[in-house]
Design a protein around this motif. Structure first.
Motif, mmCIF file in Angstrom:
data_model
loop_
_atom_site.group_PDB
_atom_site.id
_atom_site.type_symbol
_atom_site.label_atom_id
_atom_site.label_comp_id
_atom_site.label_asym_id
_atom_site.label_seq_id
_atom_site.Cartn_x
_atom_site.Cartn_y
_atom_site.Cartn_z
ATOM 1 N N ALA A 190 0.849 -0.949 -0.074
ATOM 2 C CA ALA A 190 -0.131 0.158 0.088
ATOM 3 C C ALA A 190 0.880 1.391 -0.005
ATOM 4 N N THR A 191 2.195 1.024 0.367
ATOM 5 C CA THR A 191 3.005 2.282 0.253
ATOM 6 C C THR A 191 3.802 2.453 -0.911
ATOM 7 N N ARG A 192 4.219 1.284 -1.741
ATOM 8 C CA ARG A 192 4.712 1.269 -3.022
ATOM 9 C C ARG A 192 4.241 0.149 -3.787
ATOM 10 N N PRO A 193 4.111 0.156 -5.121
ATOM 11 C CA PRO A 193 3.719 -0.991 -5.786
ATOM 12 C C PRO A 193 4.669 -2.192 -5.844
ATOM 13 N N GLU A 194 5.987 -1.943 -5.433
ATOM 14 C CA GLU A 194 7.096 -2.645 -5.472
ATOM 15 C C GLU A 194 6.868 -3.780 -4.311
ATOM 16 N N GLY A 195 5.839 -3.196 -3.300
ATOM 17 C CA GLY A 195 5.888 -4.315 -2.132
ATOM 18 C C GLY A 195 5.133 -5.426 -2.495
ATOM 19 N N ALA A 196 4.874 -5.609 -3.828
ATOM 20 C CA ALA A 196 4.288 -6.845 -3.968
ATOM 21 C C ALA A 196 5.375 -7.935 -3.967
ATOM 22 N N VAL A 197 6.579 -7.510 -4.164
ATOM 23 C CA VAL A 197 7.718 -8.614 -4.157
ATOM 24 C C VAL A 197 7.741 -9.003 -2.400
ATOM 25 N N THR A 198 7.759 -8.135 -1.636
ATOM 26 C CA THR A 198 7.767 -8.596 -0.249
ATOM 27 C C THR A 198 6.452 -9.537 -0.024
ATOM 28 N N MET A 199 5.195 -9.087 -0.479
ATOM 29 C CA MET A 199 4.078 -10.139 -0.224
ATOM 30 C C MET A 199 4.299 -11.574 -0.566
#
Length: 551
Positions: A190-199
């Motif tokens: 929710a902070t940055r789209p690249e957080g999809a990697v962390t998910m």
């Protein structure tokens, strides 16, 4: 290199019994040395945040969104136009909270940077301390000090929040707190789209237990948190803005495709650690890069708790490659804490290998001293190289001055422009925040109509098509002549100019009645000079006929 210090951690397979309380308690420094390290990290981060305290133009876009939320206008940039022109919805909502109580968002964001960057670096070094020992921790901490210009987030940006959430989520997943990790991973998304990697990485870590290798039947709880939160978030974003993809992402990809911009992966390989790369001009396999790869092997073999960070770093780079992400500085910053740790650990390992080959067995602090001498020596050279590159940013406070003219132009508009009028510009952050009037963004970050068609239109095209009441242009001071279409001086006059020594900003005002067409001549010139600003007409014989159209 010793494998662990006296307070070494349990490995991930054993740490499934860790409770949230014991995990948080374990992050508290123990002993004088650890408190000294934490204090040094805070002083280092705060000092460089004070030196690099400029607020970049992109951050001001988020600030205007946050201010409109705080004032009750909704998540909008231009009132009544729900366009997601920022890539960081969660950070935007967070920034609206201090605005509600009268705290300027730039003070809040800079202070938050200091706290979160200190916490993030301590979290990583704490793992290094427990898994690899005090010598490796000292070497890693010295390596972190090598590149403060690359380590520190750009002022006002959401990078520190994003980094902290990603690293904290990975650390929680490593010790078995997968549900907390899932929530933190979603917040990073929710902070940055690249957080999809962390998910994706947290979902995998929740499903697989490595020692022994087996499937974790309880992973559905973490998956439910990830799926439920992400689904609700995407549904809400789509309902409010009409699309789950931020308009800023669409605009950057569109403009990058049109302009043929540099991609993330090009700069990732072209800019390994300083200073050696700048001295020898190497590209892919620089000495600094090779040292980093050595550190990766050493850390992978000796620290199970650091492996998720290495996997995340690799997946992050692959994600950016797959998405053909453009080259922006804040895309690289999340990678540097781990890369610098790898650099420091590799330096210590090489020192130990050399000493072992010489059959010399020094004490721990002797090894630290030898490694520190090498890192400090290269660090001084490195800072000198970086300082030479960025001296305008540090000594002359150039970015502050550069953005100051946009701030002054925005305040000028705030006083002169009517609420219903529109200003057209390319760099919209400071201008939009301080003017408060409607803004048409020719880049397309907050104005989707700017991306209509197959080709990107120039400001001259939009001035003729849209005829906004105000237009902001920016040109280098030393430019002697800029070719512009004849309709520009017919439609607009110069209302004000601001200069920073490098660039001059022109604010144009639409004429109430356009001037007659200029029949003679083939073009119109723009005359930036230190003493005056005006338009000129180039005659058919090539002579420049100065014509001052200032009102």
């Amino acid at each position: 290199m010793t494998n662990a210090s006296s307070d070494s951690p349990t490995l991930p397979a054993e740490s499934r019994l860790v409770t949230p309380r014991s995990f948080l308690a374990d992050l508290v420094p123990r002993g004088r040395e650890q408190w000294l390290l934490l204090t040094a990290l805070f002083v280092f981060v705060t000092g460089w945040r004070f030196i690099l305290n400029r607020i970049v133009d992109d951050a001001m876009i988020t600030y205007r969104y946050a201010e409109n939320i705080a004032l009750g206008y909704g998540f909008v940039y231009n009132l009544g136009e729900p366009v997601l022109g920022t890539t960081t919805p969660l950070y935007t909502v967070l920034l609206s909270l201090p605005i509600l109580v009268g705290i300027p968002p730039w003070y809040f964001s800079l202070g938050l940077d200091c706290l979160l960057m200190t916490g993030l670096l301590w979290m990583v070094l704490r793992v290094v301390w427990r898994d690899l020992g005090v010598a490796a921790t000292t070497a890693a901490a010295l390596a972190i000090a090598h590149s403060p210009f690359l380590l520190m987030p750009l002022g006002g940006m959401e990078t520190a929040v994003f980094m902290f959430l990603c690293y904290f989520a990975l650390r929680c997943a490593t010790v078995g707190l997968t549900r907390a990790a899932a929530l933190l991973a979603f917040l990073s998304f929710a902070t940055r789209p690249e957080g999809a990697v962390t998910m994706m990485l947290v979902a995998l870590m929740a499903a697989i237990e490595w020692k022994p290798l087996r499937f974790n039947r309880q992973c559905w709880k973490s998956w439910a948190i990830l799926g439920g939160c992400t689904g609700a978030y995407i549904a809400a974003i789509t309902w409010y803005f009409g699309s789950p993809i931020p308009q800023s992402v669409v605009a950057k990809h569109f403009q990058g495709a049109v302009a043929g911009g540099v991609l993330f992966i090009d700069d990732f390989f072209a800019n390994q650690f300083m200073p050696m790369d700048h001295i020898i001009g190497s590209r892919f396999f620089s000495p600094w890069g090779i040292l980093e790869y050595v550190g990766l092997i050493v850390v992978w073999r000796r620290s199970a708790n650091l492996r998720p960070f290495i996997v995340w770093l690799t997946c992050y780079v692959l994600f950016m490659m797959a998405g053909k992400a453009p080259s922006y500085l804040w895309y690289y910053t999340p990678l540097y804490p781990i890369r610098m740790v790898l650099l420091g650990v590799a330096g210590l390992a090489i020192v130990e290998w050399v000493m072992r080959a010489l059959k010399y067995q020094p004490a721990t602090w002797s090894r630290v001293a030898y490694t520190a001498a090498v890192l400090i020596a290269t660090g001084v050279i490195n800072l000198k190289v970086q300082f030479d590159i960025h001296k305008d940013f540090v000594l002359n406070r150039y970015p502050t001055v550069y953005y100051k003219k946009y701030e002054e132009a925005g305040k000028f508009l705030g006083r002169r422009a009517a609420p219903h009028e529109e200003v057209m510009a390319g760099e919209i952050g400071y201008l939009g925040y301080f003017s408060k009037i409607r803004l048409f963004d020719i880049i397309g970050l907050v104005s989707p109509e700017a991306l209509e068609g197959d080709e990107a239109k120039s400001e001259w095209d939009w001035m003729k098509l849209r005829r906004s009441e105000w237009v902001m242009l920016n040109y280098p001071v030393e430019t002697s002549w800029v070719g512009i279409p004849q309709h520009v001086p017919q439609l607009y006059s110069i209302a004000g100019t601001w200069e920073d020594g490098y660039f001059r900003t022109y604010l144009l005002r639409r004429r109430e009645k356009p001037l007659p067409a200029i029949k003679k001549g083939f073009g119109v010139g723009f005359l930036p000079s230190r003493s005056q600003a005006g338009y000129g007409v180039v005659g058919g014989d090539g002579r420049l006929i100065t014509m001052n159209f200032a009102p």
